[in-house]
Scaffold this motif. Structure first.
Motif, PDB file in Angstrom:
ATOM      1  N   TYR A 279       0.826  -1.213   0.000  1.00  0.00           N
ATOM      2  CA  TYR A 279       0.000   0.000   0.000  1.00  0.00           C
ATOM      3  C   TYR A 279       0.855   1.256   0.000  1.00  0.00           C
ATOM      4  CZ  TYR A 279      -3.340   3.423   1.893  1.00  0.00           C
ATOM      5  OH  TYR A 279      -4.111   4.534   2.110  1.00  0.00           O
ATOM      6  N   SER A 280       1.804   1.329   0.934  1.00  0.00           N
ATOM      7  CA  SER A 280       2.604   2.549   1.057  1.00  0.00           C
ATOM      8  C   SER A 280       3.585   2.696  -0.102  1.00  0.00           C
ATOM      9  CB  SER A 280       3.349   2.566   2.387  1.00  0.00           C
ATOM     10  OG  SER A 280       4.250   1.485   2.480  1.00  0.00           O
ATOM     11  N   ALA A 281       4.118   1.576  -0.593  1.00  0.00           N
ATOM     12  CA  ALA A 281       5.038   1.667  -1.738  1.00  0.00           C
ATOM     13  C   ALA A 281       4.313   2.195  -2.962  1.00  0.00           C
ATOM     14  CB  ALA A 281       5.646   0.305  -2.025  1.00  0.00           C
ATOM     15  N   PHE A 282       3.081   1.746  -3.177  1.00  0.00           N
ATOM     16  CA  PHE A 282       2.315   2.241  -4.326  1.00  0.00           C
ATOM     17  C   PHE A 282       2.061   3.738  -4.194  1.00  0.00           C
ATOM     18  CE2 PHE A 282      -1.721   3.259  -6.438  1.00  0.00           C
ATOM     19  CZ  PHE A 282      -1.441   2.809  -7.730  1.00  0.00           C
ATOM     20  N   ASN A 283       1.614   4.185  -3.016  1.00  0.00           N
ATOM     21  CA  ASN A 283       1.297   5.599  -2.826  1.00  0.00           C
ATOM     22  C   ASN A 283       2.542   6.480  -2.816  1.00  0.00           C
ATOM     23  OD1 ASN A 283      -1.728   6.059  -2.290  1.00  0.00           O
ATOM     24  ND2 ASN A 283      -1.289   4.267  -1.043  1.00  0.00           N
ATOM     25  N   THR A 284       3.640   5.954  -2.259  1.00  0.00           N
ATOM     26  CA  THR A 284       4.853   6.770  -2.136  1.00  0.00           C
ATOM     27  C   THR A 284       5.629   6.854  -3.444  1.00  0.00           C
ATOM     28  OG1 THR A 284       5.049   6.195   0.200  1.00  0.00           O
ATOM     29  CG2 THR A 284       7.043   7.006  -0.896  1.00  0.00           C
ATOM     30  N   GLY A 308      -5.064   9.637  -5.503  1.00  0.00           N
ATOM     31  CA  GLY A 308      -5.336   9.839  -4.094  1.00  0.00           C
ATOM     32  C   GLY A 308      -6.802  10.114  -3.814  1.00  0.00           C
ATOM     33  N   THR A 309      -7.486  10.750  -4.761  1.00  0.00           N
ATOM     34  CA  THR A 309      -8.899  11.074  -4.577  1.00  0.00           C
ATOM     35  C   THR A 309      -9.753   9.816  -4.494  1.00  0.00           C
ATOM     36  OG1 THR A 309      -8.560  13.139  -5.790  1.00  0.00           O
ATOM     37  CG2 THR A 309     -10.831  12.388  -5.542  1.00  0.00           C
ATOM     38  N   ALA A 310      -9.306   8.735  -5.116  1.00  0.00           N
ATOM     39  CA  ALA A 310     -10.078   7.486  -5.091  1.00  0.00           C
ATOM     40  C   ALA A 310     -10.027   6.789  -3.741  1.00  0.00           C
ATOM     41  CB  ALA A 310      -9.559   6.537  -6.177  1.00  0.00           C
ATOM     42  N   ALA A 311      -9.054   7.139  -2.900  1.00  0.00           N
ATOM     43  CA  ALA A 311      -8.857   6.421  -1.636  1.00  0.00           C
ATOM     44  C   ALA A 311     -10.072   6.491  -0.707  1.00  0.00           C
ATOM     45  CB  ALA A 311      -7.605   6.939  -0.932  1.00  0.00           C
ATOM     46  N   PRO A 312     -10.634   7.683  -0.415  1.00  0.00           N
ATOM     47  CA  PRO A 312     -11.795   7.706   0.497  1.00  0.00           C
ATOM     48  C   PRO A 312     -12.986   6.935  -0.052  1.00  0.00           C
ATOM     49  CG  PRO A 312     -10.864   9.901   0.227  1.00  0.00           C
ATOM     50  CD  PRO A 312     -10.227   9.033  -0.814  1.00  0.00           C
TER      51      PRO A 312
END
Length: 463
Positions: A279-284, A308-312
């Protein structure tokens, strides 16, 4: 005897309560704090391309900045869990919130990469200590039938921090030399919700009872019952059979390796390590890897903000599912789906395809977060609940410390596609472990889960 019996009944009494203003306030205070913690945590991913230009940072330096903060998160997770079980949930959470806000000021004022490393390590330490306790607090107050749902609402609100960080990075970071400082500074708004925690969140009655402080626990439960419009039972008419009350013995890391807890600790640790690493590797790394593969800075930041907008939305999609179906099987389904999407993402290069698949990946990752958070807290007894779930979470940070170097080395040696193949494998592992070995917790009271694992430590972890 009446006090002992009523202490044993506290958990079932909390489970029987209807959702009320008390529960809504609890979610608002905790979710708001998590929101700005996530803003700070993910801010670096969206300002890293700008800092590379301004400070001339190499890709390896970006990896160090991204990775070293994970050591702080490791320390915060272990210490936060230990102190929450030793000194209390509320006191520990407020202490770590204060530290996090002070470190965020440092992130705004740094002048070079080394100062940024120090400030972000402290910020991650405070944020992680606060976050692991927040998961436990919500788990211990919410009725069993709604435990997953309210945890998911907290994650949905908290994950708004990702698009806030992303869009702030897009609109602020590239256009002013000091724009990235404003992005880091957004985390300071978490102080508002720290004040709400101070006002609205009492100490956990379950923790108080486990420490033998039954009178205080009884008073808090009666206050919550009054807020929910429920009549409190008479002291001499307990609603459940007697059960042992905690002796006040302090938690120890060795307790996680005891026969009743060892296997579950290994299961939850594996789930946290593999899930959070992917999760964090994809976002970072996605913004930086997209930039390295030919997209200009504006397009990279725009695509990253959209992801990032898709996360919530992912957390909202999980709301009707989390308390309806077995959490273990949902983890397996989400892990398999995420792995498939990551493999497809590794093969595309067109911006439209990257956007579509990336949004779906963000959505499925975020769907899995509340499942993992609530499940990790449900599997441990009250006396070591924060220590167990916090340490398992913290272990993932050690792997995340090495992950940036691993991703950078894998990208340099095997290329862009290999990075996302690795993330796909990691995404699938956690769900497989949960479905095969994890205990059933959906809709089960925390006391029943703990009692079952104490009586039958091996049988409790079979599907």
């Amino acid at each position: 005897m009446a006090v002992t019996l009523n202490a044993a009944a506290l958990g079932p009494r909390l489970d029987r309560l209807p959702l009320s203003r008390f529960h809504r306030r609890l979610v608002i205070a905790l979710a708001g704090m998590i929101l700005f913690e996530w803003v700070e945590t993910y801010a670096f991913a969206f300002v890293a391309p700008v800092l590379r230009e301004q400070w001339g940072m190499s890709l390896s330096t970006v990896a160090v900045v991204a990775g070293i903060g994970q050591l702080g998160a490791f320390g915060g997770g272990v210490l936060g869990g230990y102190l929450a079980d030793r000194l209390g949930r509320r006191r520990t959470m407020l202490a770590f919130v204060t530290l996090y806000c002070a470190a965020t000021v440092g992130c705004v004022l740094v002048q070079n990469p080394w100062q940024l490393i120090a400030a972000r390590t402290a910020a991650h330490f405070g944020a992680q200590g606060m976050a692991v306790v927040a998961i436990v607090v919500l788990t211990e107050f919410v009725p069993a039938a709604a435990r997953g749902r309210l945890q998911t609402y907290k994650v949905a609100v908290g994950s708004l921090g990702i698009p806030i960080a992303a869009w702030s990075g897009y609109f602020l970071a590239p256009h002013w030399t000091w724009g990235w400082r404003l992005v880091f500074g957004l985390g300071l708004f978490g102080a508002v919700f720290a004040w709400l925690i101070h006002r609205w969140v009492p100490e956990s009655p379950r923790w108080l009872a486990s420490r033998g402080r039954t009178d205080e626990a009884e008073d808090i439960v009666r206050s919550i019952e009054a807020q929910c419009g429920v009549h409190s039972p008479a002291q001499d008419r307990p609603s459940v059979a007697p059960a042992p009350v905690g002796t006040g013995e302090p938690p120890r890391l060795a307790d996680l390796w005891a026969a009743a807890n060892r296997r579950n600790f290994l299961i939850i640790s594996t789930m946290w390590v593999t899930g959070l690493l992917a999760y964090s590797a994809f976002n970072t790394w996605t913004p930086t890897l997209l930039a390295e593969n030919g997209l200009d800075l504006d397009d990279t930041l725009l695509l990253s903000a959209a992801l990032g907008t898709a996360a919530p939305l992912g957390a909202l999609v999980a709301v009707p599912l989390i308390d309806r179906w077995d959490r273990r099987h949902m983890q397996l389904a989400l892990g398999t789906l995420t792995a498939t999407l990551l493999l497809l993402f590794s093969l595309v290069r067109a911006p439209a395809a990257i956007l579509a698949l990336g949004c779906l990946i963000s959505l499925t990752f975020q769907m899995a977060v509340p499942f993992l958070q609530v499940y990790s807290a449900e599997t441990f007894p009250t006396r070591i609940r924060a220590l167990g779930s916090g340490t398992a979470n913290a272990l993932s940070r050690i792997f995340n410390f090495a992950a940036p170097m691993l991703i950078a080395g894998l990208y340099a040696g095997a290329g862009y596609t290999a990075v996302f193949v690795l993330l796909a494998v990691l995404s699938a592992v956690g769900g497989l472990v949960a479905a095969r070995f994890g205990p059933r917790t959906t809709g089960v009271s925390l006391e029943a889960t703990a009692a079952d694992q104490t009586r039958h430590p091996k049988e409790a972890v079979t599907p």
